[in-house]
Design an enzyme around this catalytic site. Structure first.
Site, short mmCIF file in Angstrom:
data_model
loop_
_atom_site.label_atom_id
_atom_site.label_comp_id
_atom_site.label_asym_id
_atom_site.label_seq_id
_atom_site.Cartn_x
_atom_site.Cartn_y
_atom_site.Cartn_z
N HIS A 54 -2.02 7.68 7.14
CA HIS A 54 -1.10 8.57 6.43
C HIS A 54 -1.80 9.84 5.97
O HIS A 54 -1.21 10.93 5.96
CB HIS A 54 -0.52 7.87 5.18
CG HIS A 54 0.66 6.99 5.45
ND1 HIS A 54 1.84 7.45 5.98
CD2 HIS A 54 0.85 5.65 5.22
CE1 HIS A 54 2.71 6.43 6.07
NE2 HIS A 54 2.12 5.34 5.62
N HIS A 65 -3.90 1.55 7.83
CA HIS A 65 -2.55 2.13 7.83
C HIS A 65 -2.46 3.28 6.83
O HIS A 65 -1.95 4.36 7.15
CB HIS A 65 -1.55 1.00 7.49
CG HIS A 65 -0.13 1.43 7.37
ND1 HIS A 65 0.86 0.98 8.22
CD2 HIS A 65 0.50 2.26 6.48
CE1 HIS A 65 2.03 1.52 7.86
NE2 HIS A 65 1.83 2.29 6.81
N GLU A 66 -2.98 3.06 5.61
CA GLU A 66 -2.88 4.11 4.58
C GLU A 66 -3.73 5.31 4.95
O GLU A 66 -3.33 6.46 4.73
CB GLU A 66 -3.30 3.57 3.21
CG GLU A 66 -2.51 2.39 2.68
CD GLU A 66 -1.01 2.55 2.82
OE1 GLU A 66 -0.50 3.68 2.77
OE2 GLU A 66 -0.34 1.52 3.01
N GLY A 97 0.84 -1.19 0.00
CA GLY A 97 0.00 0.00 0.00
C GLY A 97 0.88 1.23 0.00
O GLY A 97 2.04 1.19 0.43
N CYS A 120 6.48 0.04 7.04
CA CYS A 120 6.02 1.19 6.25
C CYS A 120 7.14 1.61 5.31
O CYS A 120 8.30 1.67 5.72
CB CYS A 120 5.66 2.34 7.18
SG CYS A 120 5.15 3.84 6.34
N LEU A 121 6.79 1.89 4.06
CA LEU A 121 7.80 2.32 3.09
C LEU A 121 8.51 3.60 3.53
O LEU A 121 9.63 3.86 3.12
CB LEU A 121 7.15 2.52 1.71
CG LEU A 121 6.53 1.28 1.07
CD1 LEU A 121 5.85 1.64 -0.23
CD2 LEU A 121 7.58 0.20 0.84
N GLN A 164 3.20 10.05 1.08
CA GLN A 164 4.48 9.34 1.07
C GLN A 164 5.32 9.71 -0.16
O GLN A 164 6.53 9.45 -0.17
CB GLN A 164 4.25 7.82 1.10
CG GLN A 164 3.67 7.34 2.43
CD GLN A 164 3.56 5.83 2.47
OE1 GLN A 164 2.55 5.27 2.04
NE2 GLN A 164 4.59 5.18 2.97
CO CO Z 1 3.02 3.48 5.56
#
Ligand code: CO
Length: 158
Positions: A135, A131-132, A46, A89-90, A51
């Site tokens: 963000h 989670h997204e 995701g 997380c990226l 991000q």
């Molecule tokens: Co993330």
């Protein structure tokens, strides 16, 4: 398509509240495809627009490599149960931690063609969507995770 630069924890862009998407056109769909490609190239499941430095309420999710969801202006309208699992997380490279989230959710959103959609999700998909959406409100999983560890990958990253 193009790979976008992923912002990492400490960058103030990740702490902002994102604005609603108002115009869905070909240029915006190209941006969604760039987000998707960027996520895939980093082995993510995701990715949310902040991000990659864009403060709009949109994320792309694909937890099984078969079902891609482009979620524009997503809102969770139902939550049930709770579950704890390990997340990454990226934007937080090599960090993992346990996060409590709703076990089942319903999310309402607009798709890439401007159509209103409703999705019931559980398991990893429900976790990833929550989670997204965090963000989009400037929240990172490391702000709420327990047992944070470095460099030990137990799950996919979002
Ligand atoms: Co993330």
């Amino acid at each position: 398509m193009a790979l976008l630069e992923i912002k990492t924890a400490g960058d103030p862009v990740l702490k902002q509240i994102c604005a609603p998407v108002e115009k869905i056109d070909k240029r915006f769909r190209n941006f969604l495809d760039d987000m998707y490609e960027t996520m895939k190239s980093s082995d993510g499941v995701g990715i949310a627009a902040p991000q990659v430095g864009v403060l709009l309420r949109v994320c792309v999710v694909d937890v099984d490599g078969k079902n891609r969801y482009d979620m524009i202006n997503p809102v969770i309208t139902f939550r049930e149960g709770s579950a704890v699992d390990n997340e990454g997380c990226l934007s937080c490279p090599n960090l993992f931690g346990d996060v409590e989230r709703a076990e089942k959710i319903r999310v309402e959103y607009t798709n890439r063609f401007g159509k209103k959609k409703s999705l019931d999700a559980d398991g990893l998909l429900a976790r990833c969507i929550q989670h997204e959406l965090d963000h989009l409100d400037g929240k990172l999983f490391i702000d709420i995770a327990k047992n944070i560890t470095k460099g030990r990958r137990k799950n996919d990253e979002a």
